[in-house]
Write a protein that holds these residues in place. Structure first.
Motif, PDB file in Angstrom:
ATOM      1  N   ILE A  40      22.092  26.193  37.837  1.00 20.10           N
ATOM      2  CA  ILE A  40      21.128  24.951  37.946  1.00 20.10           C
ATOM      3  C   ILE A  40      20.795  25.159  39.659  1.00 20.10           C
ATOM      4  O   ILE A  40      19.658  24.506  39.698  1.00 20.10           O
ATOM      5  CB  ILE A  40      21.960  23.618  37.632  1.00 20.10           C
ATOM      6  N   ALA A  41      21.847  25.137  40.472  1.00 20.27           N
ATOM      7  CA  ALA A  41      21.401  24.999  41.804  1.00 20.27           C
ATOM      8  C   ALA A  41      20.490  25.970  42.213  1.00 20.27           C
ATOM      9  O   ALA A  41      19.509  25.952  42.949  1.00 20.27           O
ATOM     10  CB  ALA A  41      22.654  25.407  42.478  1.00 20.27           C
ATOM     11  N   HIS A  42      20.615  27.318  41.627  1.00 17.07           N
ATOM     12  CA  HIS A  42      19.386  28.441  41.916  1.00 17.07           C
ATOM     13  C   HIS A  42      18.167  28.023  41.320  1.00 17.07           C
ATOM     14  O   HIS A  42      17.058  28.182  42.057  1.00 17.07           O
ATOM     15  CB  HIS A  42      19.943  29.679  41.263  1.00 17.07           C
ATOM     16  N   LEU A  43      18.061  27.379  40.112  1.00 16.20           N
ATOM     17  CA  LEU A  43      16.810  26.957  39.779  1.00 16.20           C
ATOM     18  C   LEU A  43      16.295  25.806  40.393  1.00 16.20           C
ATOM     19  O   LEU A  43      14.956  25.861  40.660  1.00 16.20           O
ATOM     20  CB  LEU A  43      16.797  26.512  37.996  1.00 16.20           C
ATOM     21  N   ARG A  44      16.905  24.918  40.892  1.00 18.88           N
ATOM     22  CA  ARG A  44      16.499  23.733  41.751  1.00 18.88           C
ATOM     23  C   ARG A  44      15.870  24.306  43.166  1.00 18.88           C
ATOM     24  O   ARG A  44      15.050  24.025  43.584  1.00 18.88           O
ATOM     25  CB  ARG A  44      17.494  22.748  41.730  1.00 18.88           C
ATOM     26  N   ASP A  45      16.679  25.304  43.670  1.00 22.27           N
ATOM     27  CA  ASP A  45      16.321  26.000  44.638  1.00 22.27           C
ATOM     28  C   ASP A  45      14.823  26.816  44.625  1.00 22.27           C
ATOM     29  O   ASP A  45      13.937  26.720  45.313  1.00 22.27           O
ATOM     30  CB  ASP A  45      17.485  27.138  45.278  1.00 22.27           C
ATOM     31  N   LEU A  46      14.780  27.390  43.389  1.00 22.88           N
ATOM     32  CA  LEU A  46      13.387  27.958  43.006  1.00 22.88           C
ATOM     33  C   LEU A  46      12.498  27.033  43.075  1.00 22.88           C
ATOM     34  O   LEU A  46      11.115  27.491  43.581  1.00 22.88           O
ATOM     35  CB  LEU A  46      13.379  28.772  41.709  1.00 22.88           C
ATOM     36  N   GLY A  47      12.570  25.982  42.292  1.00 22.41           N
ATOM     37  CA  GLY A  47      11.542  24.912  42.405  1.00 22.41           C
ATOM     38  C   GLY A  47      11.402  24.481  43.827  1.00 22.41           C
ATOM     39  O   GLY A  47       9.853  24.304  44.404  1.00 22.41           O
ATOM     40  N   LEU A  48      11.841  24.328  44.703  1.00 21.71           N
ATOM     41  CA  LEU A  48      11.701  24.012  46.311  1.00 21.71           C
ATOM     42  C   LEU A  48      11.199  25.123  46.996  1.00 21.71           C
ATOM     43  O   LEU A  48      10.152  24.806  47.617  1.00 21.71           O
ATOM     44  CB  LEU A  48      13.231  23.644  47.096  1.00 21.71           C
ATOM     45  N   ARG A  49      11.460  26.253  46.507  1.00 23.46           N
ATOM     46  CA  ARG A  49      10.624  27.533  47.084  1.00 23.46           C
ATOM     47  C   ARG A  49       9.305  27.649  46.674  1.00 23.46           C
ATOM     48  O   ARG A  49       8.425  28.012  47.797  1.00 23.46           O
ATOM     49  CB  ARG A  49      11.397  28.758  46.852  1.00 23.46           C
ATOM     50  N   ALA A  50       9.268  27.347  45.272  1.00 30.11           N
ATOM     51  CA  ALA A  50       7.826  27.635  44.843  1.00 30.11           C
ATOM     52  C   ALA A  50       6.958  26.291  45.403  1.00 30.11           C
ATOM     53  O   ALA A  50       5.918  26.664  45.692  1.00 30.11           O
ATOM     54  CB  ALA A  50       7.741  27.268  43.313  1.00 30.11           C
ATOM     55  N   LYS A  51       7.390  25.078  45.653  1.00 27.99           N
ATOM     56  CA  LYS A  51       6.590  24.043  46.272  1.00 27.99           C
ATOM     57  C   LYS A  51       6.240  24.318  47.637  1.00 27.99           C
ATOM     58  O   LYS A  51       5.310  23.886  47.950  1.00 27.99           O
ATOM     59  CB  LYS A  51       7.368  22.724  46.095  1.00 27.99           C
ATOM     60  N   ALA A  52       7.242  24.760  48.288  1.00 25.70           N
ATOM     61  CA  ALA A  52       6.666  25.301  49.570  1.00 25.70           C
ATOM     62  C   ALA A  52       6.008  26.239  49.884  1.00 25.70           C
ATOM     63  O   ALA A  52       5.063  26.371  50.762  1.00 25.70           O
ATOM     64  CB  ALA A  52       8.186  25.740  50.452  1.00 25.70           C
ATOM     65  N   ALA A  53       5.706  27.066  48.771  1.00 21.76           N
ATOM     66  CA  ALA A  53       4.654  28.335  48.835  1.00 21.76           C
ATOM     67  C   ALA A  53       3.457  27.613  48.356  1.00 21.76           C
ATOM     68  O   ALA A  53       2.415  28.526  48.103  1.00 21.76           O
ATOM     69  CB  ALA A  53       5.084  29.325  47.815  1.00 21.76           C
ATOM     70  N   GLY A  54       3.252  26.312  48.057  1.00 21.99           N
ATOM     71  CA  GLY A  54       2.202  25.906  47.489  1.00 21.99           C
ATOM     72  C   GLY A  54       1.814  25.993  46.032  1.00 21.99           C
ATOM     73  O   GLY A  54       0.709  25.893  45.690  1.00 21.99           O
ATOM     74  N   LEU A  55       2.966  26.505  45.367  1.00 19.08           N
ATOM     75  CA  LEU A  55       2.549  26.630  43.951  1.00 19.08           C
ATOM     76  C   LEU A  55       2.675  25.219  43.071  1.00 19.08           C
ATOM     77  O   LEU A  55       3.544  24.430  43.352  1.00 19.08           O
ATOM     78  CB  LEU A  55       3.745  27.484  43.451  1.00 19.08           C
ATOM     79  N   PRO A  56       2.234  25.038  41.695  1.00 22.34           N
ATOM     80  CA  PRO A  56       2.299  23.980  41.089  1.00 22.34           C
ATOM     81  C   PRO A  56       3.671  24.043  40.546  1.00 22.34           C
ATOM     82  O   PRO A  56       4.520  24.976  40.377  1.00 22.34           O
ATOM     83  CB  PRO A  56       1.186  23.917  40.115  1.00 22.34           C
ATOM     84  N   ASP A  57       3.957  22.732  40.048  1.00 17.86           N
ATOM     85  CA  ASP A  57       5.506  22.617  39.441  1.00 17.86           C
ATOM     86  C   ASP A  57       5.591  23.789  38.190  1.00 17.86           C
ATOM     87  O   ASP A  57       4.566  24.011  37.480  1.00 17.86           O
ATOM     88  CB  ASP A  57       5.470  21.269  38.574  1.00 17.86           C
ATOM     89  N   LEU A  58       6.509  24.195  38.215  1.00 10.99           N
ATOM     90  CA  LEU A  58       7.059  25.386  37.195  1.00 10.99           C
ATOM     91  C   LEU A  58       7.503  24.657  35.944  1.00 10.99           C
ATOM     92  O   LEU A  58       8.279  23.864  35.986  1.00 10.99           O
ATOM     93  CB  LEU A  58       8.037  26.261  37.708  1.00 10.99           C
TER      94      LEU A  58
END
Length: 274
Positions: A71-89
Motif C-alpha cells: 500500500i505504501a509503494h502504491l501511494r508513492d506511485l500515485g504521488l510520483r505520477a501526480k508530480a510527473a503531470g499524469l492524471p489519477d491512476l
C-alpha cells in the motif's frame, strides 16, 4: 453481494468462514503465507478509494487490500505520477482482506503483493461511485494484437511504466506483449528498467505490478526465478507474436476449475475473528 462472493471464494478454497469475518483483515502483525502462487495475508491494510494520484474503480467487484509495504509503494506511485503531470491512476484488484482466491478468476493476487493499475491516461476528474462501477478503461493494443493502438498510446505511458518498474520492491510488471514490443522499439538512453517489464497474456488495458516478498516474511518464498538479465527485447519476446500465427487446437469441454488448496497455515488466518 460482495461479502457473499468473498465468502464463496473462501469456501471453495477450503477455508473456514464464520459470519462477516472474511470481509475484514485478520488482526495481528503483517504475515504472508504463500506456496505455489496460493496464499493468504494477516494484518493487511486497505488502499483508500481516493489518494493523491489514485482512484479505485469497480468497488463492488474488486478488493483493495495489501501488505502495508504494498500500500505504501502504491501511494508513492500515485504521488510520483501526480508530480510527473499524469492524471489519477485507476486502481483495480489488489487482494482480498485476508488474501486467498479472488472472485472472478484471478490465480494471483492472493498474498497482498499484487496490484492491477489501468493504463488510461486521458485527462479525467474524480469519479463518482456510480461512474467507477461502470468504468471500462480501453485497450492500448490493436485488435490483431501485434502493436499498440497509435490512437490511444501516449508518450506518458512510458513515464508511467518506468515509474512502476522503478518502485522499491517490485519483482516484475506484466503488460501485453505488444506494449513490451513498443517499449523495446522506442525507449532510448536508460533501458535498465525494461528488464522488469514482462509480457503476459491479456494486460492490454492494465499493468499488473507484482512486489517481492518483504523482509521478515519467512513463510513467503521468493519466486522460482527472477527476470533474466538484459532488457527482454530478444527472441523470447518474438515467441508471443509467433503464437498469434499458431493454429488453434479445438477447445476441450469446459470443466469447473478446482482452486488449489491454500497452505495449511492459512486456515488460522482465514478463520480468525475480525
Amino acid at each position: 453481494m460482495r461479502n457473499v462472493l468473498m465468502a464463496l471464494a473462501l469456501i471453495l478454497a477450503g477455508a473456514s468462514v464464520g459470519g462477516a469475518a472474511p470481509a475484514t483483515p485478520a488482526p495481528g502483525p503483517p504475515r504472508i503465507v504463500g506456496q505455489g502462487g496460493t496464499g493468504c495475508i494477516q494484518g493487511a491494510v486497505r488502499l483508500p478509494d481516493e489518494a493523491p494520484g489514485l482512484q479505485t474503480i469497480r468497488l463492488a467487484k474488486s478488493s483493495f487490500w495489501g501488505h502495508p509495504d504494498t500500500i505504501a509503494h502504491l501511494r508513492d506511485l500515485g504521488l510520483r505520477a501526480k508530480a510527473a503531470g499524469l492524471p489519477d491512476l485507476y486502481m483495480g484488484d489488489l487482494s482480498a482482506p485476508r488474501g486467498g482466491p479472488l472472485a472472478g478468476g484471478h490465480m494471483s493476487h492472493q498474498m497482498g503483493l499484487d496490484a492491477d493499475i489501468y493504463l488510461d491516461l486521458t485527462p479525467h476528474p474524480v469519479l463518482t461511485r456510480a461512474q467507477r462501477e461502470t468504468l471500462e478503461p480501453p485497450s492500448l493494443v490493436r485488435p490483431d494484437g501485434r502493436a499498440v493502438d497509435p490512437a490511444r498510446w501516449r508518450p506518458e505511458h512510458v513515464t508511467l511504466l518506468k515509474l512502476a518498474a522503478t518502485l522499491p520492491g517490485v519483482d516484475r510488471v506484466l503488460v501485453n506483449a505488444a506494449i513490451k514490443k513498443h517499449l523495446c522499439e522506442t525507449v532510448t538512453a536508460d533501458r535498465a528498467w525494461l528488464r522488469l517489464i514482462r509480457p503476459w497474456w491479456g494486460h492490454a488495458s492494465h499493468m499488473h505490478i507484482n512486489f517481492a516478498c518483504p523482509a521478515g516474511q519467512p513463510e513467503c518464498p521468493p519466486r522460482p526465478a527472477p527476470p533474466p538479465a538484459g532488457d527482454g527485447c530478444d527472441a523470447t519476446l518474438q515467441w508471443w507474436f509467433d503464437q498469434l500465427d499458431a493454429p488453434r487446437a479445438p477447445a476441450p469441454a469446459a470443466k469447473p476449475a478446482k482452486p488449489p488448496a491454500l497452505p495449511a497455515a492459512c486456515r488460522a488466518i482465514m478463520s480468525a475473528p475480525g
